[in-house]
Design a protein around this motif. Structure first.
Motif, PDB file in Angstrom:
ATOM      1  N   ARG A  96       0.837  -1.092   0.077  1.00  0.00           N
ATOM      2  CA  ARG A  96       0.068   0.093  -0.143  1.00  0.00           C
ATOM      3  C   ARG A  96       1.050   1.322   0.116  1.00  0.00           C
ATOM      4  NH1 ARG A  96      -3.394   2.726   4.920  1.00  0.00           N
ATOM      5  NH2 ARG A  96      -1.168   3.427   5.127  1.00  0.00           N
ATOM      6  N   ALA A  97       0.349   2.299  -0.988  1.00  0.00           N
ATOM      7  CA  ALA A  97       1.296   3.318  -0.915  1.00  0.00           C
ATOM      8  C   ALA A  97       0.246   4.540  -0.247  1.00  0.00           C
ATOM      9  CB  ALA A  97       1.412   3.744  -2.243  1.00  0.00           C
ATOM     10  N   LEU A  98       0.822   5.355   0.497  1.00  0.00           N
ATOM     11  CA  LEU A  98       0.119   6.438   1.181  1.00  0.00           C
ATOM     12  C   LEU A  98       0.818   7.804   1.314  1.00  0.00           C
ATOM     13  CD1 LEU A  98      -2.298   7.749   3.128  1.00  0.00           C
ATOM     14  CD2 LEU A  98      -0.513   6.902   5.009  1.00  0.00           C
ATOM     15  N   ARG A  99      -0.079   8.823   0.558  1.00  0.00           N
ATOM     16  CA  ARG A  99       0.678  10.163   0.760  1.00  0.00           C
ATOM     17  C   ARG A  99       0.032  10.865   1.739  1.00  0.00           C
ATOM     18  NH1 ARG A  99       0.734  13.129  -4.823  1.00  0.00           N
ATOM     19  NH2 ARG A  99      -1.243  13.102  -4.399  1.00  0.00           N
ATOM     20  N   LEU A 100       0.665  11.227   2.908  1.00  0.00           N
ATOM     21  CA  LEU A 100      -0.013  11.733   3.984  1.00  0.00           C
ATOM     22  C   LEU A 100      -0.543  13.051   4.013  1.00  0.00           C
ATOM     23  CD1 LEU A 100       2.793  10.755   6.696  1.00  0.00           C
ATOM     24  CD2 LEU A 100       0.437   9.962   6.309  1.00  0.00           C
ATOM     25  N   SER A 101       0.265  13.841   2.766  1.00  0.00           N
ATOM     26  CA  SER A 101      -0.307  15.290   2.604  1.00  0.00           C
ATOM     27  C   SER A 101      -1.889  15.299   2.206  1.00  0.00           C
ATOM     28  CB  SER A 101       0.645  16.263   1.528  1.00  0.00           C
ATOM     29  OG  SER A 101       0.532  15.265   0.516  1.00  0.00           O
ATOM     30  N   ASP A 102      -2.106  14.328   1.524  1.00  0.00           N
ATOM     31  CA  ASP A 102      -3.678  14.504   1.012  1.00  0.00           C
ATOM     32  C   ASP A 102      -4.403  13.209   1.310  1.00  0.00           C
ATOM     33  OD1 ASP A 102      -3.093  14.329  -2.387  1.00  0.00           O
ATOM     34  OD2 ASP A 102      -2.285  13.038  -0.967  1.00  0.00           O
ATOM     35  N   VAL A 103      -3.555  12.386   2.089  1.00  0.00           N
ATOM     36  CA  VAL A 103      -4.445  10.929   2.402  1.00  0.00           C
ATOM     37  C   VAL A 103      -4.628  10.083   0.978  1.00  0.00           C
ATOM     38  CG1 VAL A 103      -5.665   9.677   3.867  1.00  0.00           C
ATOM     39  CG2 VAL A 103      -5.291  11.963   4.166  1.00  0.00           C
ATOM     40  N   THR A 104      -3.787  10.175  -0.139  1.00  0.00           N
ATOM     41  CA  THR A 104      -3.909   9.477  -1.124  1.00  0.00           C
ATOM     42  C   THR A 104      -3.405   8.026  -1.083  1.00  0.00           C
ATOM     43  OG1 THR A 104      -3.759  11.460  -2.639  1.00  0.00           O
ATOM     44  CG2 THR A 104      -3.355   8.941  -3.660  1.00  0.00           C
ATOM     45  N   VAL A 105      -4.150   7.155  -1.307  1.00  0.00           N
ATOM     46  CA  VAL A 105      -3.860   5.607  -1.202  1.00  0.00           C
ATOM     47  C   VAL A 105      -3.800   4.962  -2.280  1.00  0.00           C
ATOM     48  CG1 VAL A 105      -4.390   3.558   0.036  1.00  0.00           C
ATOM     49  CG2 VAL A 105      -4.621   5.935   1.375  1.00  0.00           C
ATOM     50  N   TYR A 106      -3.040   4.198  -2.455  1.00  0.00           N
ATOM     51  CA  TYR A 106      -2.989   3.155  -3.623  1.00  0.00           C
ATOM     52  C   TYR A 106      -2.862   1.985  -3.044  1.00  0.00           C
ATOM     53  CZ  TYR A 106      -2.424   7.341  -6.415  1.00  0.00           C
ATOM     54  OH  TYR A 106      -2.596   8.459  -7.004  1.00  0.00           O
ATOM     55  N   TRP A 107      -3.462   0.553  -3.700  1.00  0.00           N
ATOM     56  CA  TRP A 107      -3.234  -0.773  -3.118  1.00  0.00           C
ATOM     57  C   TRP A 107      -2.921  -1.606  -4.310  1.00  0.00           C
ATOM     58  CZ3 TRP A 107      -3.666  -2.829   2.096  1.00  0.00           C
ATOM     59  CH2 TRP A 107      -4.316  -2.037   2.690  1.00  0.00           C
ATOM     60  N   GLY A 108      -1.836  -2.410  -3.851  1.00  0.00           N
ATOM     61  CA  GLY A 108      -1.503  -3.698  -4.694  1.00  0.00           C
ATOM     62  C   GLY A 108      -2.539  -4.684  -4.826  1.00  0.00           C
ATOM     63  N   LYS A 109      -2.504  -5.505  -5.773  1.00  0.00           N
ATOM     64  CA  LYS A 109      -3.580  -6.543  -5.929  1.00  0.00           C
ATOM     65  C   LYS A 109      -3.470  -7.412  -5.021  1.00  0.00           C
ATOM     66  CE  LYS A 109      -4.497  -5.663 -10.456  1.00  0.00           C
ATOM     67  NZ  LYS A 109      -4.174  -5.851 -12.168  1.00  0.00           N
TER      68      LYS A 109
END
Length: 117
Positions: A96-109
């Protein structure tokens, strides 16, 4: 955004595996990266994280001392070295990727890990 996860499979108790999660489509170095897992019949749980530079790491108690998270921002890849594997580590593992500044989240499969004799 795309993740390519690799390194999963079946291993005997006490064995080791190294998971890789290669990312593309976003600025990898701007994101904190984590590994989660979901065992059969259980909720997804967090197990490890590293900050955007890789200088900070943290682990769930269940894996501390056995698992090591690391990242290579040049290759846009996060790794999870898993040693002394136990049957209870059997699960599907997700990055999981998380950008704290705007809480953008990406998940792997997800990638499956099975620990069994």
């Amino acid at each position: 955004v795309e993740f390519v996860e690799s390194g999963g499979g079946m291993v005997q108790p006490g064995g080791s595996l190294r998971l890789s999660c290669s990312a593309s489509g976003f600025t990898f170095s701007a994101f904190a990266m984590s590994w989660y897992r979901q065992a059969p019949g259980k909720e997804r749980e967090w197990i490890a994280l590293t900050n955007s530079t890789g200088e900070y790491t943290d682990y769930a108690d269940s894996v501390r001392g056995r698992f090591t998270i690391s990242r290579d921002n040049i290759k846009s890849t996060v790794y999870l070295q898993m040693d002394d594997l136990k049957s209870e580590d059997t699960a599907v593992y997700y990055c999981r990727a998380l950008r704290l500044s705007d809480v953008t989240v990406y998940w792997g499969k997800g990638i499956r890990v099975t620990v069994s004799s």
